[in-house]
Design a protein around this motif. Structure first.
Motif, PDB file in Angstrom:
ATOM      1  N   ARG A  56       0.841  -1.199   0.000  1.00 17.29           N
ATOM      2  CA  ARG A  56       0.000   0.000   0.000  1.00 17.29           C
ATOM      3  C   ARG A  56       0.872   1.243   0.000  1.00 17.29           C
ATOM      4  N   ARG A  57       0.595   2.151  -0.942  1.00 24.70           N
ATOM      5  CA  ARG A  57       1.285   3.439  -0.942  1.00 24.70           C
ATOM      6  C   ARG A  57       0.682   4.298   0.156  1.00 24.70           C
ATOM      7  N   GLY A  61       5.682   8.346  -3.167  1.00 23.03           N
ATOM      8  CA  GLY A  61       7.064   7.935  -2.938  1.00 23.03           C
ATOM      9  C   GLY A  61       7.294   7.022  -1.749  1.00 23.03           C
ATOM     10  N   ASN A  62       6.242   6.671  -1.015  1.00 23.38           N
ATOM     11  CA  ASN A  62       6.402   5.807   0.162  1.00 23.38           C
ATOM     12  C   ASN A  62       5.424   4.642   0.111  1.00 23.38           C
ATOM     13  N   HIS A  87      10.876   6.857   0.091  1.00 25.97           N
ATOM     14  CA  HIS A  87      11.577   7.549  -0.988  1.00 25.97           C
ATOM     15  C   HIS A  87      11.780   6.658  -2.209  1.00 25.97           C
ATOM     16  N   LEU A  88      10.716   6.018  -2.659  1.00 23.54           N
ATOM     17  CA  LEU A  88      10.796   5.245  -3.882  1.00 23.54           C
ATOM     18  C   LEU A  88      11.154   6.184  -5.024  1.00 23.54           C
ATOM     19  N   GLN A  89      12.032   5.757  -5.888  1.00 20.74           N
ATOM     20  CA  GLN A  89      12.482   6.596  -6.985  1.00 20.74           C
ATOM     21  C   GLN A  89      11.761   6.179  -8.254  1.00 20.74           C
ATOM     22  N   LEU A  90      10.837   7.004  -8.685  1.00 23.16           N
ATOM     23  CA  LEU A  90      10.074   6.718  -9.892  1.00 23.16           C
ATOM     24  C   LEU A  90      10.930   6.952 -11.129  1.00 23.16           C
TER      25      LEU A  90
END
Length: 112
Positions: A56-57, A61-62, A87-90
């Motif tokens: 689940r977002r 970014g998290n 801090h997921l990097q799209l």
């Protein structure tokens, strides 16, 4: 779809997923009896292992990943662990898909 009842056991099992609102729920079973949940803390598993993961977002970014482990041959009751991925990097590559030995992947390797 649902998982078949008589699966050929594998190291990573077989998974199916479905959406529950804004959460992706992944059910996995069909593991072989050589699977370990982790090697750092030595948590073993058997062919009876069933894992339910909920992705689940929490915001942009998290992501929160909650896994419930159910293996009645190893543990007295199911247990749950939660991990926060921040801090997921799209728009980037996952490192496992970059091959150091392959020149065509060189542009994906920052600083090379």
């Amino acid at each position: 779809r649902t998982l078949a009842k008589d699966l050929n056991p594998t190291w990573l099992g077989y998974s199916t997923g479905k959406w529950d609102g804004d959460t992706l729920v992944v059910e996995t079973s069909g593991f072989n009896d050589k699977t370990w949940l982790d090697t750092e803390k030595g948590r073993p598993a058997t062919e009876a292992l069933h894992v339910t993961e909920r992705f689940r977002r929490t915001n942009f970014g998290n992501m929160e990943i909650r896994a419930t482990i159910d293996d009645p041959k190893t543990y007295t009751k199911p247990w749950t662990t939660t991990v926060q991925k921040n801090h997921l990097q799209l728009g980037t590559d996952i490192l496992e898909f970059v091959c150091n030995e392959n020149e065509k992947d060189r542009p994906h390797m920052v600083g090379k």
